[in-house]
Write a protein that holds these residues in place. Structure first.
Motif, PDB file in Angstrom:
ATOM      1  N   GLY A 102       0.779  -1.237   0.000  1.00  0.00           N
ATOM      2  CA  GLY A 102       0.000   0.000   0.000  1.00  0.00           C
ATOM      3  C   GLY A 102       0.812   1.289   0.000  1.00  0.00           C
ATOM      4  N   ARG A 103       2.138   1.210  -0.031  1.00  0.00           N
ATOM      5  CA  ARG A 103       2.945   2.442  -0.038  1.00  0.00           C
ATOM      6  C   ARG A 103       2.924   3.072  -1.430  1.00  0.00           C
ATOM      7  N   ASP A 104       3.064   4.419  -1.467  1.00  0.00           N
ATOM      8  CA  ASP A 104       2.956   5.125  -2.752  1.00  0.00           C
ATOM      9  C   ASP A 104       4.284   5.289  -3.481  1.00  0.00           C
ATOM     10  N   HIS A 105       5.394   5.025  -2.798  1.00  0.00           N
ATOM     11  CA  HIS A 105       6.715   5.222  -3.416  1.00  0.00           C
ATOM     12  C   HIS A 105       7.530   3.945  -3.301  1.00  0.00           C
ATOM     13  N   THR A 106       8.123   3.555  -4.436  1.00  0.00           N
ATOM     14  CA  THR A 106       8.979   2.362  -4.388  1.00  0.00           C
ATOM     15  C   THR A 106      10.232   2.598  -5.214  1.00  0.00           C
ATOM     16  N   LYS A 107      11.246   1.808  -4.895  1.00  0.00           N
ATOM     17  CA  LYS A 107      12.419   1.732  -5.760  1.00  0.00           C
ATOM     18  C   LYS A 107      12.697   0.247  -5.923  1.00  0.00           C
ATOM     19  N   ASN A 108      12.783  -0.170  -7.160  1.00  0.00           N
ATOM     20  CA  ASN A 108      13.041  -1.573  -7.459  1.00  0.00           C
ATOM     21  C   ASN A 108      14.470  -1.653  -7.972  1.00  0.00           C
ATOM     22  N   VAL A 109      15.350  -2.191  -7.158  1.00  0.00           N
ATOM     23  CA  VAL A 109      16.783  -2.143  -7.462  1.00  0.00           C
ATOM     24  C   VAL A 109      17.230  -3.498  -8.005  1.00  0.00           C
ATOM     25  N   PHE A 110      17.847  -3.489  -9.189  1.00  0.00           N
ATOM     26  CA  PHE A 110      18.274  -4.730  -9.834  1.00  0.00           C
ATOM     27  C   PHE A 110      19.759  -4.943  -9.607  1.00  0.00           C
ATOM     28  N   LEU A 111      20.110  -6.154  -9.159  1.00  0.00           N
ATOM     29  CA  LEU A 111      21.502  -6.443  -8.807  1.00  0.00           C
ATOM     30  C   LEU A 111      22.072  -7.520  -9.710  1.00  0.00           C
ATOM     31  N   SER A 112      23.381  -7.383  -9.959  1.00  0.00           N
ATOM     32  CA  SER A 112      24.120  -8.454 -10.617  1.00  0.00           C
ATOM     33  C   SER A 112      25.135  -9.004  -9.614  1.00  0.00           C
ATOM     34  N   PHE A 113      25.279 -10.338  -9.605  1.00  0.00           N
ATOM     35  CA  PHE A 113      26.272 -10.959  -8.727  1.00  0.00           C
ATOM     36  C   PHE A 113      27.552 -11.276  -9.494  1.00  0.00           C
ATOM     37  N   ALA A 114      27.696 -10.734 -10.715  1.00  0.00           N
ATOM     38  CA  ALA A 114      28.870 -11.060 -11.548  1.00  0.00           C
ATOM     39  C   ALA A 114      30.148 -10.793 -10.764  1.00  0.00           C
ATOM     40  N   GLY A 115      31.049 -11.758 -10.814  1.00  0.00           N
ATOM     41  CA  GLY A 115      32.343 -11.590 -10.147  1.00  0.00           C
ATOM     42  C   GLY A 115      32.317 -11.908  -8.661  1.00  0.00           C
ATOM     43  N   MET A 116      31.151 -12.242  -8.111  1.00  0.00           N
ATOM     44  CA  MET A 116      31.073 -12.558  -6.671  1.00  0.00           C
ATOM     45  C   MET A 116      31.222 -14.059  -6.445  1.00  0.00           C
ATOM     46  N   LYS A 117      31.929 -14.415  -5.389  1.00  0.00           N
ATOM     47  CA  LYS A 117      31.970 -15.838  -5.001  1.00  0.00           C
ATOM     48  C   LYS A 117      30.656 -16.176  -4.299  1.00  0.00           C
ATOM     49  N   SER A 118      30.306 -17.475  -4.271  1.00  0.00           N
ATOM     50  CA  SER A 118      29.018 -17.846  -3.667  1.00  0.00           C
ATOM     51  C   SER A 118      28.940 -17.421  -2.200  1.00  0.00           C
ATOM     52  N   ASP A 119      30.057 -17.436  -1.487  1.00  0.00           N
ATOM     53  CA  ASP A 119      30.060 -16.995  -0.081  1.00  0.00           C
ATOM     54  C   ASP A 119      29.655 -15.529   0.037  1.00  0.00           C
ATOM     55  N   ALA A 120      30.117 -14.734  -0.924  1.00  0.00           N
ATOM     56  CA  ALA A 120      29.795 -13.301  -0.879  1.00  0.00           C
ATOM     57  C   ALA A 120      28.303 -13.096  -1.146  1.00  0.00           C
ATOM     58  N   VAL A 121      27.755 -13.877  -2.083  1.00  0.00           N
ATOM     59  CA  VAL A 121      26.319 -13.773  -2.377  1.00  0.00           C
ATOM     60  C   VAL A 121      25.534 -14.150  -1.117  1.00  0.00           C
ATOM     61  N   ALA A 122      25.962 -15.238  -0.484  1.00  0.00           N
ATOM     62  CA  ALA A 122      25.277 -15.691   0.734  1.00  0.00           C
ATOM     63  C   ALA A 122      25.384 -14.634   1.834  1.00  0.00           C
ATOM     64  N   GLY A 123      26.553 -14.011   1.957  1.00  0.00           N
ATOM     65  CA  GLY A 123      26.733 -12.970   2.977  1.00  0.00           C
ATOM     66  C   GLY A 123      25.800 -11.794   2.732  1.00  0.00           C
ATOM     67  N   LEU A 124      25.629 -11.452   1.457  1.00  0.00           N
ATOM     68  CA  LEU A 124      24.715 -10.351   1.102  1.00  0.00           C
ATOM     69  C   LEU A 124      23.278 -10.707   1.517  1.00  0.00           C
ATOM     70  N   LEU A 125      22.870 -11.931   1.187  1.00  0.00           N
ATOM     71  CA  LEU A 125      21.487 -12.335   1.503  1.00  0.00           C
ATOM     72  C   LEU A 125      21.271 -12.349   3.014  1.00  0.00           C
ATOM     73  N   ARG A 126      22.295 -12.799   3.741  1.00  0.00           N
ATOM     74  CA  ARG A 126      22.158 -12.823   5.207  1.00  0.00           C
ATOM     75  C   ARG A 126      21.979 -11.399   5.743  1.00  0.00           C
ATOM     76  N   ASP A 127      22.794 -10.471   5.242  1.00  0.00           N
ATOM     77  CA  ASP A 127      22.639  -9.074   5.697  1.00  0.00           C
ATOM     78  C   ASP A 127      21.245  -8.543   5.342  1.00  0.00           C
ATOM     79  N   LEU A 128      20.777  -8.884   4.144  1.00  0.00           N
ATOM     80  CA  LEU A 128      19.458  -8.391   3.731  1.00  0.00           C
ATOM     81  C   LEU A 128      18.336  -9.013   4.566  1.00  0.00           C
ATOM     82  N   SER A 129      18.580 -10.234   5.062  1.00  0.00           N
ATOM     83  CA  SER A 129      17.529 -10.913   5.846  1.00  0.00           C
ATOM     84  C   SER A 129      17.142 -10.097   7.078  1.00  0.00           C
TER      85      SER A 129
END
Ligand code: HEM
Length: 465
Positions: free
Chosen positions: A13-40
């Motif tokens: 129901g919010r009137d303002h959004t930002k939809n941010v698209f990310l690329s994981f190019a060049g990231m190791k799987s651990d780094a991707v997992a670390g990002l998801l954990r922080d986002l959690s």
């Protein structure tokens, strides 16, 4: 609910959004997992959303930022997960770019092609090469004010950078609201052609069926309860048993408002040159008047029930053409359970600026970010777009002899050439009036992707998968 992401069971129901698209190019799987954990830690749960809704009812204080995290199939692959932990939906795994350009969507329904344009151009002028850089993830930030969205984004940029994720680009959502008589009361959301949107929604929460005092609301036959399993699936990536996620279709659809308005005027002229009625012409194309009144009615009706109707008494489309957008995308055949299984939970928001009174008619730069949650991308979004909207011969009932044709709002294929597909009958008048209008595409896909919104515990546990 504490483990399911917000916005799936009910729109934020919010009137303002930002939809941010990310690329994981060049990231190791651990780094991707670390990002998801922080986002959690900052991902909003359905429980928080529910509590905020209750707090709002009690105090009128609105909640804070809503943040949702989505992964594409490529994003899952970057985590290096075993195959069984990647959501299995075939369409999701192939991605929108591949699916949207298949000659025909594969069985079980074998409809016409979805026919997405060859080249995506959702990031005109920016560094993102959308012709080849498919996003690995999308983060949705939603809030009541653009500045609050901006604050959250600034904080998140540091998190993305810390783990090495690249921001490919972003779409800004800006809800447009119908102006209310008498001031600043928040009006219903409208899309850029000027019609109230988001009226017809599948309901499944107990609170959807109660009024503010907890008393059951009168229920029409089209406000029946849906099973949540039509919109959520168990999360294959999660070690625990009860975790759920949802497939999420994202499509940035540009709207040519000028062309659409011209078309409405032409249709009105063609139906009745002496007394052209643009409101009715628009309602014939959309299936509802601007205020949401179903086109089955002869004109807008204040306070009319807006979702408690079907087309049983209008089988051939004399009151509401069978190719009207809302009729194509939800034919409302009583008792037809299989037809109801294609319904999605739509969560779209408009983008692009407009004059407050909508008197401008932009040809580019405005549109709808179509977003929808579902349990099966092929059977819900792809089916609706292909087997219904793009299909000149739908509906199939013999009671509808001809005059079918494509959905004039969202079709991405032309009519078959049968002259009856251009005919528009206004059966509200006696004798009936008939106009002629060719299909012109006014909505263009700028880009999009199929995502999965995983459970919050999946995001938390990502490093140890
Ligand atoms: C309903 C506009 C794209 C599926 C509606 C309504 C409007 C609208 C004005 C009526 C409000 C309501 O009943 O909730 C648009 C515009 C679009 C767009 C301007 C593109 C720019 C799509 C797409 C799909 C879709 C891509 C799916 C493939 C639906 C469905 C309904 C609906 C399922 C509800 C029908 C019902 O239950 O009666 N749309 N829409 N729309 N639209 Fe769209």
């Amino acid at each position: 609910l504490s483990d399911l992401q917000a916005n799936i069971l009910k729109g934020h129901g919010r009137d303002h959004t930002k939809n941010v698209f990310l690329s994981f190019a060049g990231m190791k799987s651990d780094a991707v997992a670390g990002l998801l954990r922080d986002l959690s830690f900052v991902t909003t749960s359905a429980l928080t959303q529910l509590r905020e809704a209750e707090a709002f009812k009690a105090t009128s204080l609105s909640g804070g930022t809503v943040l949702s995290v989505f992964l594409s199939a490529n994003g899952y692959r970057a985590l290096g997960l075993p195959d069984a932990k990647i959501p299995a939906d075939k369409a999701f795994r192939a991605g929108m770019r591949i699916r949207g350009r298949l000659p025909a969507v594969p069985l079980p329904f074998n409809g016409p092609p979805i026919n997405d344009p060859e080249k995506e151009h959702w990031e005109k002028g920016e560094a993102w090469d959308s012709a080849k850089d498919d996003p690995d993830a999308m983060v949705l930030i939603a809030d009541e004010q653009a500045s609050l969205v901006g604050n959250s984004y600034s904080a998140l940029q540091k998190v993305f950078a810390k783990h090495g994720a690249t921001v490919l680009g972003s779409d800004i959502g800006l809800a447009q609201r119908r102006k209310q008589a008498g001031g600043d009361v928040r009006g219903e959301g409208i899309e850029h052609f000027g019609y109230v949107d988001g009226i017809s929604q599948p309901l499944f929460l107990t609170e959807d069926f109660l009024d503010n005092s907890g008393v059951p609301k009168p229920r029409g036959k089209w406000n029946e309860e849906f099973k949540a399993s039509q919109f959520v699936v168990s999360d294959p990536g999660n070690p625990t048993t009860f975790s759920c996620g949802s497939y999420f279709v994202y499509r940035k659809l540009e709207q040519n408002v000028k062309l659409s308005k011209q078309r409405e005027r032409l249709l009105a002229q063609s139906v009745d040159p002496q007394n052209p009625d643009e409101d009715r012409a628009g309602a014939m194309v959309v299936g509802r008047f601007e205020d949401g009144t179903p086109a089955l009615q002869s004109g807008p009706v204040a306070g009319a029930p807006t979702n408690d109707f079907d087309y049983t008494l209008d089988p051939v489309g004399l009151k509401c053409p069978v190719r009207a957008h809302v009729r194509k995308t939800n034919p409302r055949t009583p008792g037809d359970k299989s037809e109801r299984s294609h319904i999605m939970a739509r969560r779209g928001i408009t983008y692009g600026p407009r004059k407050p009174d909508f008197s401008d008619e932009p040809e580019t730069g405005v549109g709808l970010i179509f977003m929808a949650y579902m349990a099966d991308v092929n059977q819900q979004f792809e089916f609706t777009q292909s087997a219904w909207a793009n299909n000149t011969s739908f509906p199939f009932q013999p009671a509808v002899p001809a005059k079918k044709g494509v959905d004039f709002i969202i079709s991405q294929v032309a009519n078959s050439g049968d002259p009856s597909e251009k005919e528009w009958i206004d059966g509200h008048s006696q004798p009936q009036k008939v106009g002629v209008m060719d299909f012109v595409q006014t909505v263009t896909l700028m880009g999009g992707e199929y995502f999965f919104a995983p459970s919050i515990s999946f995001l938390q546990s990502a490093p140890s998968l």
